[in-house]
Design an enzyme around this catalytic site. Structure first.
Site, PDB file in Angstrom:
ATOM      1  N   GLY A 293       0.872  -1.213  -0.088  1.00 24.55           N
ATOM      2  CA  GLY A 293      -0.054  -0.001   0.239  1.00 24.55           C
ATOM      3  C   GLY A 293       1.312   1.212   0.065  1.00 24.55           C
ATOM      4  CB  CYS A 294       0.416   4.186  -1.291  1.00 26.99           C
ATOM      5  SG  CYS A 294      -1.723   5.304  -0.928  1.00 26.99           S
ATOM      6  CE1 TYR A 295      -1.626   8.410   3.135  1.00 27.60           C
ATOM      7  CE2 TYR A 295      -3.542   6.399   3.451  1.00 27.60           C
ATOM      8  CZ  TYR A 295      -2.767   7.951   2.750  1.00 27.60           C
ATOM      9  OH  TYR A 295      -4.171   9.046   2.418  1.00 27.60           O
ATOM     10  CB  SER A 296       2.324   0.279   4.247  1.00 25.82           C
ATOM     11  OG  SER A 296       0.761  -0.096   4.461  1.00 25.82           O
TER      12      SER A 296
END
Length: 300
Positions: free
Chosen positions: A117-120
């Protein structure tokens, strides 16, 4: 050697980004895109036929649809899943090459890879080396704040922002159940879920993930330079992650359209704020997927 790619969900934001990046690669990478007739996008047999032809099938689908697609094509193709469905599944390799020294090799040989994921991507890149080094204890209470461009919300959010010019800033996920929390917790090496507060700003692409720390509350009272040195050492050989000098201001869209990420340690008086800046559609989605495809095809 040709590697045939079928993107199941090609019409979505991430799917289109992957397609455009693959089409812009030099010919020597040898990727061939297989396309489905738009009228047959939901036809299981048509999709299965393309999976059978493809060396790698990329899933740009909602979680439940991604699980169904894997059942549909299991044994016919390798999978790269851009959804959240398999990111902490022990039978899937996590597609963050910088996670460990061996991760690129694992991605290269895997039949099932989950795109992060992007935030991850930003949170794990900041936290994992510090947890592994002992600077942050695994049971330490962590808070994460983040802001993303509105393109991360898909077609409906993109249309709303471009039509209505806003909102300027939207805080969301206040039920503290964001879908990226399981992978952030697992791959950072934390024992407890962090408090994660994401937001969306009125700009198309870009992202900043920030994590505040009180150094005086950490074992051994590490210095700002200790924290910076751990991150610099962890990514000294990384191709798409770099540790940069701290700044007093950061704009979230500076890396829009790019596929790399910048990490910083901003410190003063026994406190630090860790930041990761990336493009939510680049290193945070489509750019990461294309790098995984390159690895899965046996290339660098």
């Amino acid at each position: 050697m040709t590697t045939r790619i079928f993107i199941d969900g090609e019409a979505g934001t991430t799917g289109l980004g992957i397609r455009h990046r693959l089409e812009s690669l030099p010919a020597h990478y040898g990727f061939e895109l297989l396309h489905i007739d738009p009228a047959q996008r939901k036809d299981p047999q048509a999709r299965r036929d393309l999976m059978r032809q493809a060396d790698i099938t990329v899933l740009c689908l909602p979680d439940d649809a991604a699980r169904e697609a894997v059942s549909l094509g299991e044994g016919l193709t390798r999978f790269l899943d851009a959804s959240t469905a398999h990111r902490v599944d022990k039978n899937w390799v996590y597609g963050l090459p910088e996670l460990t020294l061996e991760q690129s090799g694992k991605i290269r040989s895997a039949s099932h890879v989950s795109n992060p994921g992007c935030y991850s991507t930003g949170a794990i890149a900041l936290l994992r080396p510090l947890v592994k080094s002992g600077i942050i204890p695994p049971d330490y209470p962590i808070s994460i704040n983040a802001v993303s461009g509105y393109s991360g919300g898909g077609h409906s959010m993109i249309e709303a922002h471009e039509r209505e010019k806003g909102p300027a800033f939207l805080l969301y996920g206040l039920n503290l159940e964001h879908k990226h929390l399981p992978e952030i917790t697992h791959y950072s090496g934390l024992l407890h879920r962090p408090i994660f507060v994401p937001s969306v700003g009125h700009f198309p692409q870009g992202m900043i993930v920030s994590i505040p720390l009180h150094l005086v509350n950490l074992p051994g009272f590490p210095s700002v330079e200790d924290v910076r040195e751990v991150l610099a050492s962890a990514y000294k050989e990384a191709k798409t992650i770099r540790v940069c000098p701290d700044q007093t201001t950061l704009t979230a869209d500076e890396l829009a359209g790019k596929d790399d990420m910048e990490l910083r340690v901003h410190g003063h008086g026994g406190q630090v704020v860790l930041t990761a800046r990336l493009d939510n559609l680049g290193k945070g989605a489509s750019g990461a997927a294309v790098r995984n495809l390159i690895l899965m095809s046996g290339q660098d």
